[in-house]
Design a protein around this motif. Structure first.
Motif, mmCIF file in Angstrom:
data_model
loop_
_atom_site.group_PDB
_atom_site.id
_atom_site.type_symbol
_atom_site.label_atom_id
_atom_site.label_comp_id
_atom_site.label_asym_id
_atom_site.label_seq_id
_atom_site.Cartn_x
_atom_site.Cartn_y
_atom_site.Cartn_z
ATOM 1 N N LEU A 1 0.862 -1.174 0.000
ATOM 2 C CA LEU A 1 0.000 0.000 0.000
ATOM 3 C C LEU A 1 0.898 1.223 0.000
ATOM 4 C CD1 LEU A 1 -2.814 1.298 0.158
ATOM 5 C CD2 LEU A 1 -2.635 1.173 2.653
ATOM 6 N N ALA A 2 0.846 1.981 -1.112
ATOM 7 C CA ALA A 2 1.720 3.154 -1.280
ATOM 8 C C ALA A 2 3.185 2.780 -1.040
ATOM 9 C CB ALA A 2 1.288 4.267 -0.328
ATOM 10 N N ASP A 3 3.607 1.664 -1.639
ATOM 11 C CA ASP A 3 4.989 1.169 -1.588
ATOM 12 C C ASP A 3 5.399 0.606 -0.223
ATOM 13 O OD1 ASP A 3 5.446 1.795 -4.271
ATOM 14 O OD2 ASP A 3 5.970 3.869 -3.761
ATOM 15 N N SER A 4 4.461 0.536 0.718
ATOM 16 C CA SER A 4 4.754 -0.068 2.023
ATOM 17 C C SER A 4 4.148 -1.467 2.082
ATOM 18 C CB SER A 4 4.180 0.790 3.160
ATOM 19 O OG SER A 4 4.773 2.063 3.181
ATOM 20 N N TRP A 5 4.946 -2.463 2.459
ATOM 21 C CA TRP A 5 4.459 -3.842 2.549
ATOM 22 C C TRP A 5 3.421 -3.951 3.655
ATOM 23 C CZ3 TRP A 5 4.225 -7.573 6.326
ATOM 24 C CH2 TRP A 5 3.967 -8.883 5.901
ATOM 25 N N ILE A 6 2.282 -4.604 3.370
ATOM 26 C CA ILE A 6 1.258 -4.762 4.403
ATOM 27 C C ILE A 6 0.918 -6.227 4.687
ATOM 28 C CG2 ILE A 6 0.194 -2.496 4.116
ATOM 29 C CD1 ILE A 6 -1.944 -3.787 2.378
ATOM 30 N N MET A 7 1.001 -7.099 3.687
ATOM 31 C CA MET A 7 0.699 -8.505 3.953
ATOM 32 C C MET A 7 1.138 -9.390 2.793
ATOM 33 S SD MET A 7 -3.482 -8.608 3.565
ATOM 34 C CE MET A 7 -3.767 -7.108 4.517
ATOM 35 N N ASN A 8 1.088 -10.719 3.064
ATOM 36 C CA ASN A 8 1.490 -11.717 2.082
ATOM 37 C C ASN A 8 0.303 -12.603 1.723
ATOM 38 O OD1 ASN A 8 2.575 -14.777 1.753
ATOM 39 N ND2 ASN A 8 4.028 -13.339 0.835
ATOM 40 N N GLU A 9 0.211 -12.994 0.461
ATOM 41 C CA GLU A 9 -0.929 -13.780 -0.006
ATOM 42 C C GLU A 9 -1.062 -15.114 0.721
ATOM 43 O OE1 GLU A 9 -2.857 -13.657 -4.337
ATOM 44 O OE2 GLU A 9 -0.676 -13.899 -4.385
ATOM 45 N N GLU A 10 0.044 -15.738 1.076
ATOM 46 C CA GLU A 10 -0.015 -17.048 1.724
ATOM 47 C C GLU A 10 -0.188 -16.930 3.234
ATOM 48 O OE1 GLU A 10 3.129 -19.680 0.705
ATOM 49 O OE2 GLU A 10 2.778 -19.557 -1.457
ATOM 50 N N SER A 11 0.638 -16.110 3.885
ATOM 51 C CA SER A 11 0.573 -16.010 5.347
ATOM 52 C C SER A 11 -0.673 -15.279 5.828
ATOM 53 C CB SER A 11 1.833 -15.311 5.889
ATOM 54 O OG SER A 11 1.969 -14.018 5.324
ATOM 55 N N ASN A 12 -1.330 -14.537 4.935
ATOM 56 C CA ASN A 12 -2.566 -13.839 5.296
ATOM 57 C C ASN A 12 -3.750 -14.312 4.461
ATOM 58 O OD1 ASN A 12 -0.247 -11.368 5.548
ATOM 59 N ND2 ASN A 12 -1.527 -11.761 7.329
ATOM 60 N N ALA A 13 -3.653 -15.538 3.993
ATOM 61 C CA ALA A 13 -4.736 -16.121 3.200
ATOM 62 C C ALA A 13 -5.991 -16.289 4.051
ATOM 63 C CB ALA A 13 -4.303 -17.474 2.639
ATOM 64 N N PRO A 14 -7.181 -16.126 3.462
ATOM 65 C CA PRO A 14 -8.433 -16.268 4.215
ATOM 66 C C PRO A 14 -8.562 -17.594 4.941
ATOM 67 C CG PRO A 14 -8.856 -15.310 2.059
ATOM 68 C CD PRO A 14 -7.425 -15.707 2.072
ATOM 69 N N LYS A 15 -8.030 -18.674 4.343
ATOM 70 C CA LYS A 15 -8.207 -19.999 4.943
ATOM 71 C C LYS A 15 -7.594 -20.084 6.333
ATOM 72 C CE LYS A 15 -4.088 -22.403 3.172
ATOM 73 N NZ LYS A 15 -3.596 -23.593 2.470
ATOM 74 N N LEU A 16 -6.538 -19.303 6.607
ATOM 75 C CA LEU A 16 -5.905 -19.343 7.922
ATOM 76 C C LEU A 16 -6.819 -18.747 8.984
ATOM 77 C CD1 LEU A 16 -2.247 -18.328 6.981
ATOM 78 C CD2 LEU A 16 -3.207 -20.615 7.279
ATOM 79 N N PHE A 17 -7.519 -17.686 8.612
ATOM 80 C CA PHE A 17 -8.486 -17.104 9.546
ATOM 81 C C PHE A 17 -9.645 -18.063 9.783
ATOM 82 C CE2 PHE A 17 -12.569 -14.937 10.042
ATOM 83 C CZ PHE A 17 -12.356 -14.275 11.247
ATOM 84 N N PHE A 18 -10.163 -18.631 8.701
ATOM 85 C CA PHE A 18 -11.307 -19.540 8.828
ATOM 86 C C PHE A 18 -10.942 -20.801 9.624
ATOM 87 C CE2 PHE A 18 -12.762 -17.380 4.804
ATOM 88 C CZ PHE A 18 -13.817 -16.723 5.401
ATOM 89 N N GLU A 19 -9.773 -21.325 9.396
ATOM 90 C CA GLU A 19 -9.358 -22.526 10.120
ATOM 91 C C GLU A 19 -9.271 -22.266 11.620
ATOM 92 O OE1 GLU A 19 -5.726 -23.647 8.264
ATOM 93 O OE2 GLU A 19 -6.690 -24.608 6.538
ATOM 94 N N ALA A 20 -8.737 -21.102 11.996
ATOM 95 C CA ALA A 20 -8.639 -20.753 13.422
ATOM 96 C C ALA A 20 -10.015 -20.549 14.027
ATOM 97 C CB ALA A 20 -7.788 -19.494 13.576
ATOM 98 N N MET A 21 -10.917 -19.912 13.283
ATOM 99 C CA MET A 21 -12.265 -19.674 13.774
ATOM 100 C C MET A 21 -13.033 -20.988 13.917
ATOM 101 S SD MET A 21 -15.213 -17.115 12.236
ATOM 102 C CE MET A 21 -15.525 -18.076 10.763
ATOM 103 N N ILE A 22 -12.916 -21.849 12.928
ATOM 104 C CA ILE A 22 -13.633 -23.131 12.954
ATOM 105 C C ILE A 22 -13.130 -24.026 14.077
ATOM 106 C CG2 ILE A 22 -13.959 -25.285 11.660
ATOM 107 C CD1 ILE A 22 -14.083 -23.474 9.126
ATOM 108 N N GLU A 23 -11.845 -23.947 14.380
ATOM 109 C CA GLU A 23 -11.292 -24.730 15.487
ATOM 110 C C GLU A 23 -11.973 -24.359 16.811
ATOM 111 O OE1 GLU A 23 -7.015 -25.610 17.729
ATOM 112 O OE2 GLU A 23 -7.074 -24.464 15.844
#
Length: 397
Positions: free
Chosen positions: A177-199
């Motif tokens: 965002l405006a040349d500043s790194w904010i996140m990574n496609e793999e480490s911030n993938a939606p599935k990681l959030f969903f897996e933690a929530m479903i657990e």
């Protein structure tokens, strides 16, 4: 909090800082916002009525309470065996999403697990896509379990035009965002959030854990707009069928005539939460409001499910179900135009607007505005002026 202090004075001062104590009820009633202050070794431990009060108190002093040195820290959220989760029992009538006349219904008695979600979002508008909003950070709170993660805005990563509009850039799986790194496609993938929530759901629901107390789960949001954003994002992530297996209802906290949740909380508890809240802090506030409503009235739960919630299966199967709820909570503006045509162009001569919405009490509020617009350009030639009866004072131009 470290240092040598007088416990009674500190208790009184913190209470004044966090509570609207002047507007209390009878003096004989002990205020529940009075913090518990005690020594723990060389430290002073302060326990608040709700965690959001501790967060607001920390934010007010930025960690420096009557000192030039950092002397405050927030304790980690841990399971307290003496603090039980809210168990709300309610009798529910189950129907098919598209129930036909004469089809049977099923009445069940369920114990509901309430969880809250808040989001930080990014949005833009374009001619081709309309208004697009995606979450970039989501906070999920269920009992004493909390998940807060950055998540990929799926609509934006698939659309370079939208990325350009908000200054996003995706390169080699990294989002900037405006040349500043904010996140990574793999480490911030939606599935990681969903897996933690479903657990967490699997640990708390009877369908996965026979020792659990809860039959069904309810996801609670601060507005129908947030529900709509989350549901669309879940569908893009292709997790709608998975979420449907664990969550029975999506709902929104009623605010009455209050638009700000801090005002709702103050009305319920007399506690003051000021300042701009981040995603995680906003979720703590939302949960505190929900907990207060559940404690306040046994009838709240049934009324909440019947009037403030949507069945998950219906929500995911009907494209516009949530959008209708968003419209109900919004202002509606009707615009009318009066214009003239000189065979080549159209010129506006009057604009009228009617803005209306329905209040929480069901009363319709309406406002009308009309403004005359003086045409410009060739339409103002002498012949057309004469035909319309329009006269321009050239001396005042």
């Amino acid at each position: 909090m470290a240092g040598s202090v007088n416990i009674s004075i500190l208790t009184h001062n913190i209470h004044q800082d966090t509570c609207d104590f002047l507007n209390h009820g009878p003096k004989s009633v002990t205020c529940r916002n009075i913090p518990l202050v005690l020594y723990e070794g060389k430290q002073v431990k302060v326990k608040f009525y709700h965690r959001i009060q501790a967060v607001a108190f920390m934010a007010k002093y930025n960690g420096y309470y009557n000192s030039n040195f950092l002397n405050m820290s927030l304790a980690e959220l841990v399971d307290d065996p003496n603090e039980s989760q809210n168990i709300a029992n309610v009798t529910l009538t189950k129907e098919f999403p598209y129930r036909l006349a004469g089809m049977p219904t099923r009445t069940t008695n369920s114990s509901l697990l309430f969880s809250t979600i808040t989001m930080a979002t990014i949005s833009t508008e374009s001619v081709h896509s309309g208004k697009v909003t995606d979450p970039i950070r989501i906070s999920f709170l269920c009992g004493n379990k909390s998940i807060t993660k950055n998540v990929i805005p799926l609509t934006f990563v698939d659309n370079p035009e939208l990325q350009a509009r908000v200054g996003l850039k995706l390169e080699a799986g990294n989002l900037y965002l405006a040349d500043s790194w904010i996140m990574n496609e793999e480490s911030n993938a939606p599935k990681l959030f969903f897996e933690a929530m479903i657990e967490i759901f699997m640990q708390n629901l009877k369908q996965n854990n026979s020792e659990s107390k809860f039959d069904e789960a309810v996801l609670v949001f601060s507005s129908w707009k947030d529900v709509s954003i989350f549901v669309k994002w879940v569908k893009l992530a292709k997790y709608d069928h998975v979420i449907s297996n664990y969550v029975s209802y999506f709902g929104v906290i009623p605010t009455g005539d209050k638009k700000d949740h801090s005002e709702v909380y103050k009305q319920l508890t007399n506690a003051m939460v000021s300042g701009e809240l981040q995603c995680q802090e906003e979720n703590l506030l939302l949960k505190a409001i929900l907990d207060e409503n559940l404690k306040k009235s046994r009838k709240f739960c049934e009324s909440f499910i019947n009037h403030q919630c949507v069945d998950t299966e219906s929500l995911f199967s009907k494209k516009d179900d949530c959008d209708e709820k968003v419209i109900e909570d919004s202002n509606v503006c009707i615009v009318s135009l009066e214009f003239i045509n000189d065979d080549e162009n159209y010129y506006i001569t009057q604009i009228g607007t009617c803005i209306f919405n329905k209040s929480k009490t069901g009363r319709l509020s309406k406002r009308l505005d009309f403004s005359v617009v003086l045409p410009e350009g060739p339409v103002m030639n002498n012949v057309l002026n004469l035909d319309l009866g329009i006269a321009r004072n050239m001396e005042s131009d």
